[in-house]
Structures are given as C-alpha cells and as structure tokens.
Design a protein around this motif. Structure first.
Motif, mmCIF file in Angstrom:
data_model
loop_
_atom_site.group_PDB
_atom_site.id
_atom_site.type_symbol
_atom_site.label_atom_id
_atom_site.label_comp_id
_atom_site.label_asym_id
_atom_site.label_seq_id
_atom_site.Cartn_x
_atom_site.Cartn_y
_atom_site.Cartn_z
ATOM 1 N N PRO A 1 0.830 -1.215 0.000
ATOM 2 C CA PRO A 1 0.000 0.000 0.000
ATOM 3 C C PRO A 1 0.860 1.260 0.000
ATOM 4 N N ASP A 2 0.329 2.297 -0.618
ATOM 5 C CA ASP A 2 1.020 3.583 -0.686
ATOM 6 C C ASP A 2 0.412 4.510 0.361
ATOM 7 N N ASN A 3 1.158 4.793 1.433
ATOM 8 C CA ASN A 3 0.667 5.668 2.495
ATOM 9 C C ASN A 3 1.248 7.069 2.393
ATOM 10 N N ARG B 1 -1.053 12.574 -0.602
ATOM 11 C CA ARG B 1 -1.219 13.103 -1.954
ATOM 12 C C ARG B 1 -1.775 14.515 -1.854
ATOM 13 N N THR C 1 -5.453 14.318 12.564
ATOM 14 C CA THR C 1 -6.120 13.015 12.583
ATOM 15 C C THR C 1 -7.568 13.301 12.952
ATOM 16 N N GLN D 1 -3.484 14.683 1.723
ATOM 17 C CA GLN D 1 -4.314 13.675 2.378
ATOM 18 C C GLN D 1 -3.598 12.329 2.293
ATOM 19 N N THR D 2 -3.490 11.649 3.436
ATOM 20 C CA THR D 2 -2.897 10.312 3.467
ATOM 21 C C THR D 2 -3.978 9.254 3.319
ATOM 22 N N ASP D 3 -5.066 9.416 4.068
ATOM 23 C CA ASP D 3 -6.220 8.521 3.979
ATOM 24 C C ASP D 3 -7.441 9.307 4.444
ATOM 25 N N ALA D 4 -8.557 8.636 4.668
ATOM 26 C CA ALA D 4 -9.812 9.333 4.990
ATOM 27 C C ALA D 4 -9.738 10.144 6.278
ATOM 28 N N ASP D 5 -8.800 9.819 7.178
ATOM 29 C CA ASP D 5 -8.746 10.485 8.474
ATOM 30 C C ASP D 5 -7.448 11.242 8.750
ATOM 31 N N HIS D 6 -6.547 11.303 7.787
ATOM 32 C CA HIS D 6 -5.245 11.943 8.017
ATOM 33 C C HIS D 6 -4.936 12.967 6.929
ATOM 34 N N TYR D 7 -4.705 14.202 7.386
ATOM 35 C CA TYR D 7 -4.462 15.323 6.482
ATOM 36 C C TYR D 7 -3.288 16.148 6.992
#
Length: 119
Positions: free
Chosen positions: A2-4, A7, A106, A78-84
């Motif tokens: 996975p790419d964490n 973006r 978070t 944004q890294t994922d739905a909960d991390h910016y």
C-alpha cells in the motif's frame, strides 16, 4: 504494497472541521476553533502537549496573543480518509520572522482528534 504517502489535494478539499479550525485560529476566534475538536483531542505544538478541549482552548488563547503574524495556507495533503496535512506560511514578529508549519490532523467522526504542529 500500500502507498501511504500523502497526496496533494485542493486547499478547499480539506474537511470542514480542519477548515473551521484553521480559519478560526487565524481570526483569533478561540470559541469557534475549539468546536473543531473532539472532547478528548490532543494537540502537540512547540514541544508541549495539550489534552482535552479546555487545555486546547487555553493554548489557542495564548497562541493568539503571544505574537503578531500573518498566515497563508499554502498546501494540503491527504494520506487517507482520516489523516491530512495542511501547510501554512507564517510571517511575523516571532523569532525567525517566517516559518512554514505543517499541521498534521487526525480526524475521528468528522472532528479533529489529534493535531501535531511542526516545521
């Protein structure tokens, strides 16, 4: 694998709670800024940790009066739905006069659960 890696996203694509906090903090509106946090949120800034809304409100109140500065949001990721990550450029009368700060958020249930601020 996975790419964490974060973006880049549009500045106006940051979640509402993050935008509410950033705008209220810039405007020295502590009462609105704290509404962006969960009751048990944690903020880490300048080597200090603030836990809970009361402590965060106290930190925001001090941060708003300690120095005079301008703030410009320059980048959002944004890294994922909960991390910016929101990067702000500050210029003012604090030591050094300019700094780019990375606000690492978070989220939980649409509110800020953790914020780490670092250069």
């Amino acid at each position: 694998m996975p790419d964490n890696q974060p973006r880049t996203i549009a500045l106006d694509a940051l979640p509402e709670a993050i935008t509410r906090y950033l705008t209220a903090h810039r405007d020295h509106d502590t009462a609105t800024a704290v509404t962006a946090f969960t009751d048990d949120a944690t903020v880490v800034d300048d080597g200090h940790t603030y836990e809970g809304v009361a402590a965060i409100g106290g930190w925001l109140g001090r941060a708003a009066t300690e120095f005079t500065f301008t703030v410009q949001l320059t980048d959002a990721r944004q890294t994922d739905a909960d991390h910016y990550i929101a990067t702000q450029h500050l210029e003012g009368d604090f030591p050094g006069g300019t700094v780019d700060l990375h606000n690492r958020f978070t989220l939980r249930d649409g509110l800020v659960e953790r914020l780490v601020i670092e250069p």
